[in-house]
Each structure stands twice: as structure tokens, then as C-alpha cells.
Design a protein around this motif. Structure first.
Motif, PDB file in Angstrom:
ATOM      1  N   TRP A  66      10.720  22.512  34.933  1.00  0.00           N
ATOM      2  CA  TRP A  66       9.440  22.736  34.271  1.00  0.00           C
ATOM      3  C   TRP A  66       9.628  23.565  33.008  1.00  0.00           C
ATOM      4  O   TRP A  66      10.517  24.413  32.919  1.00  0.00           O
ATOM      5  CB  TRP A  66       8.466  23.446  35.208  1.00  0.00           C
ATOM      6  CG  TRP A  66       8.036  22.601  36.365  1.00  0.00           C
ATOM      7  CD1 TRP A  66       7.308  21.449  36.324  1.00  0.00           C
ATOM      8  CD2 TRP A  66       8.320  22.837  37.753  1.00  0.00           C
ATOM      9  NE1 TRP A  66       7.105  20.957  37.595  1.00  0.00           N
ATOM     10  CE2 TRP A  66       7.721  21.784  38.493  1.00  0.00           C
ATOM     11  CE3 TRP A  66       9.011  23.836  38.445  1.00  0.00           C
ATOM     12  CZ2 TRP A  66       7.794  21.697  39.876  1.00  0.00           C
ATOM     13  CZ3 TRP A  66       9.092  23.756  39.822  1.00  0.00           C
ATOM     14  CH2 TRP A  66       8.493  22.696  40.526  1.00  0.00           C
ATOM     15  N   ASN A  67       8.747  23.350  32.045  1.00  0.00           N
ATOM     16  CA  ASN A  67       8.792  24.087  30.784  1.00  0.00           C
ATOM     17  C   ASN A  67       8.019  25.392  30.904  1.00  0.00           C
ATOM     18  O   ASN A  67       6.846  25.401  31.299  1.00  0.00           O
ATOM     19  CB  ASN A  67       8.205  23.242  29.653  1.00  0.00           C
ATOM     20  CG  ASN A  67       9.080  22.051  29.319  1.00  0.00           C
ATOM     21  OD1 ASN A  67      10.302  22.170  29.231  1.00  0.00           O
ATOM     22  ND2 ASN A  67       8.468  20.888  29.132  1.00  0.00           N
ATOM     23  N   ASP A 124       4.012  24.792  31.667  1.00  0.00           N
ATOM     24  CA  ASP A 124       3.581  23.594  32.394  1.00  0.00           C
ATOM     25  C   ASP A 124       2.619  23.966  33.510  1.00  0.00           C
ATOM     26  O   ASP A 124       2.675  25.079  34.058  1.00  0.00           O
ATOM     27  CB  ASP A 124       4.798  22.869  32.981  1.00  0.00           C
ATOM     28  CG  ASP A 124       5.510  22.004  31.945  1.00  0.00           C
ATOM     29  OD1 ASP A 124       4.991  21.862  30.817  1.00  0.00           O
ATOM     30  OD2 ASP A 124       6.600  21.479  32.263  1.00  0.00           O
ATOM     31  N   PRO A 126       2.106  22.063  36.669  1.00  0.00           N
ATOM     32  CA  PRO A 126       2.401  20.940  37.582  1.00  0.00           C
ATOM     33  C   PRO A 126       1.572  20.994  38.860  1.00  0.00           C
ATOM     34  O   PRO A 126       1.236  22.066  39.363  1.00  0.00           O
ATOM     35  CB  PRO A 126       3.887  21.147  37.899  1.00  0.00           C
ATOM     36  CG  PRO A 126       4.091  22.625  37.772  1.00  0.00           C
ATOM     37  CD  PRO A 126       3.185  23.068  36.655  1.00  0.00           C
ATOM     38  N   ASN A 251      -3.121  21.650  28.571  1.00  0.00           N
ATOM     39  CA  ASN A 251      -2.131  20.891  29.338  1.00  0.00           C
ATOM     40  C   ASN A 251      -2.535  20.686  30.795  1.00  0.00           C
ATOM     41  O   ASN A 251      -1.708  20.715  31.699  1.00  0.00           O
ATOM     42  CB  ASN A 251      -0.768  21.592  29.255  1.00  0.00           C
ATOM     43  CG  ASN A 251       0.382  20.680  29.645  1.00  0.00           C
ATOM     44  OD1 ASN A 251       0.269  19.455  29.573  1.00  0.00           O
ATOM     45  ND2 ASN A 251       1.476  21.261  30.079  1.00  0.00           N
TER      46      ASN A 251
END
Length: 271
Positions: A66-67, A124, A126, A251
Motif C-alpha cells: 500500500w502507498n 491509500d 484499502p 481516494n
């Protein structure tokens, strides 16, 4: 007596469900009305230059796939061995919270390390991350490793406090990775560290109700988010809350993170 007690519990459960349903319906209706009165939410790239500058001053690193948005503020030529500050921000905000404190903090620390937790800020968001304190601590240590951080003074806020307690547990049990030496000091800002003393708000309890919580997590209106912030921090301007809302929603951000965190914490063993 046992039958009467059972019937009383059933009636109590039914009342809670009915009240929850009514509250949800009212919240949705108010949210729709509020949305109709507001301008459409601007995208992240339409934010003021101050926010975009903050984002550009950081960099993304990959942790466990993940970023993670990170930023190091340091003074060149100074010794960082005993003057590194590691900041763990709170929920539902981001490292952006500390931007106005950096000048004052730099008088004491030559290097300040910030990053946005998964699910928050510019990192991120997620759906397949557990959002548990254990995994958050793993990501934290991995981020510091990639940034070349081996120790420092820890400053934690809100959920950062909870992550810090997991890190300190590893210190106590000698479970820290070999590359990390530990903390020279730890400072806790306001936050919850003991789940047995945690008293969630009604809106937070609703997020734990099956189906209803999932719906609210993805459809929470911005004015509810801002009202919740106002009950915690009185001096926030409308502009500041709008920035925090849009960073939070960037995001694909949602309140799912809260539901997953509370669920995970309740499943943790007392030890």
C-alpha cells in the motif's frame, strides 16, 4: 423470574433497534436536505494551494503493498541522534493537523517524521486492510525502517495513542525489530488507550449496527462529520473543517475504518 428477565431483555433489544432505525432515518433525511443546500464537494485537486503544497512536500512509499504518504522535516547539518520526533496523528484526520506546529517543534527537534495512517489522509484507503492496532503498528515500524529511522521521541494523538500502546507493549516484551532501538520519550495527547474505559458516541454506536453501520459509513454527509469535529475542537473554522473533510474523503475514504477498528479492538485478548 428467569422468564421475566428474558422478556425484559428482548423488549430492551427491540427498543434499541427501533430507536436506532428512527435515528438513522432522521439522519439520512437531514443529510439529504443539507446536501441540497450545499455546493457539490470539490475534488482533492481543487483544494487551495496550501493543502496541495503540503501534499507535494511529502512522498509516497510502499508498505506491504500500500502507498503511504510520508514527510520528513529536517534541518541540514544538525545531529539527529537525540533530536528526532516521530508523530502519530489521530482519527479521522491526518498529519495535516500538525502543520502549524512544525516551526515551534523545530526549535527542539532537528528532524520531524510524519506519515498518514492507512485509511486516512493522503495514504491509500484499502478495504482489505484489517485496521487493527497490531497491523497499524507493523506498518508504522515498516515506514520508519524505510525512512531510515532507528529511534526517536514519540508524539501520539487519538488513535495514535492506541498504536503507541501497541508499540510500547512490544518494547516491554522485547519484540521490536532489530533495526529499531526504541523511544527516548513518549508524549500522549488526548485519546483513548483503554477499551474498557471507552464511551462511544451514539453516532459511533450506529456504525457498529449491521447493515445500518455499513450504509452510514459510505454515506455520511459532510455536515455530520464537521459537527462531530466541532464537539471535539471548538476553534476550527468552516474552511479548516472543509479541508479535513476533503482530505478524509480523498481516494475513497469512508467511516468503515472506524467500524473495523472498534470490531478488531473488541476481539483482542485482555492480555
Amino acid at each position: 423470574p428467569l422468564t421475566n428477565k428474558s422478556e425484559t431483555m428482548k423488549k430492551g433489544t427491540t427498543c434499541i433497534i427501533i430507536i436506532s432505525f428512527i435515528v438513522v432515518v432522521i439522519a439520512i433525511l437531514v443529510g439529504v436536505l443539507q446536501y441540497l443546500q450545499e455546493d457539490p464537494q470539490r475534488p482533492i485537486n481543487a483544494m487551495d494551494e496550501e493543502v496541495m503544497k503540503w501534499k507535494r512536500q511529502g512522498k509516497m512509499i510502499n508498505s506491504f503493498g500500500w502507498n503511504i504518504w510520508t514527510r520528513i522535516v529536517e534541518q541540514q547539518g544538525r545531529d539527529h541522534s537525540n533530536a528526532t520526533l516521530l508523530i502519530l496523528h489521530g482519527f479521522p484526520s491526518s498529519s495535516w493537523d500538525f502543520r502549524m506546529n512544525l516551526d515551534a517543534l523545530q526549535k527542539r527537534f532537528s528532524r520531524i517524521v510524519l506519515f498518514d495512517h492507512l485509511g486516512l489522509g493522503f495514504s491509500d484507503k484499502p478495504e482489505n486492510f484489517t485496521y487493527s492496532l497490531i497491523d497499524y503498528a507493523d506498518v508504522t515500524l515498516d515506514v520508519w525502517r524505510q525512512l531510515g529511522i532507528t529511534n526517536g521521541h514519540l508524539l501520539a494523538h487519538d488513535i495514535g495513542d492506541s498504536i503507541a500502546t501497541e508499540l510500547l507493549t512490544r518494547v516491554d516484551r522485547e519484540l521490536l525489530p532489530a533495526y529499531f532501538d526504541g523511544f527516548q520519550s513518549v508524549t500522549f495527547l488526548n485519546g483513548g488507550m483503554h477499551i474498557e474505559d471507552y464511551a462511544p458516541r451514539i453516532s459511533q454506536l450506529l456504525l457498529l449496527v449491521p447493515y445500518i453501520g455499513d450504509f452510514l459509513a459510505h454515506n455520511i454527509p459532510p455536515f455530520v462529520f464537521k459537527k462531530q469535529l466541532q464537539t471535539i475542537v471548538k476553534h476550527l473554522s468552516d474552511e479548516e473543517m472543509e479541508y479535513m473533510w476533503r482530505i478524509f474523503r480523498d481516494n475513497g475514504g469512508s467511516m468503515d475504518i472506524f467500524w473495523l477498528m472498534i470490531l478488531e479492538i473488541r476481539l483482542l485478548p485482555n492480555s
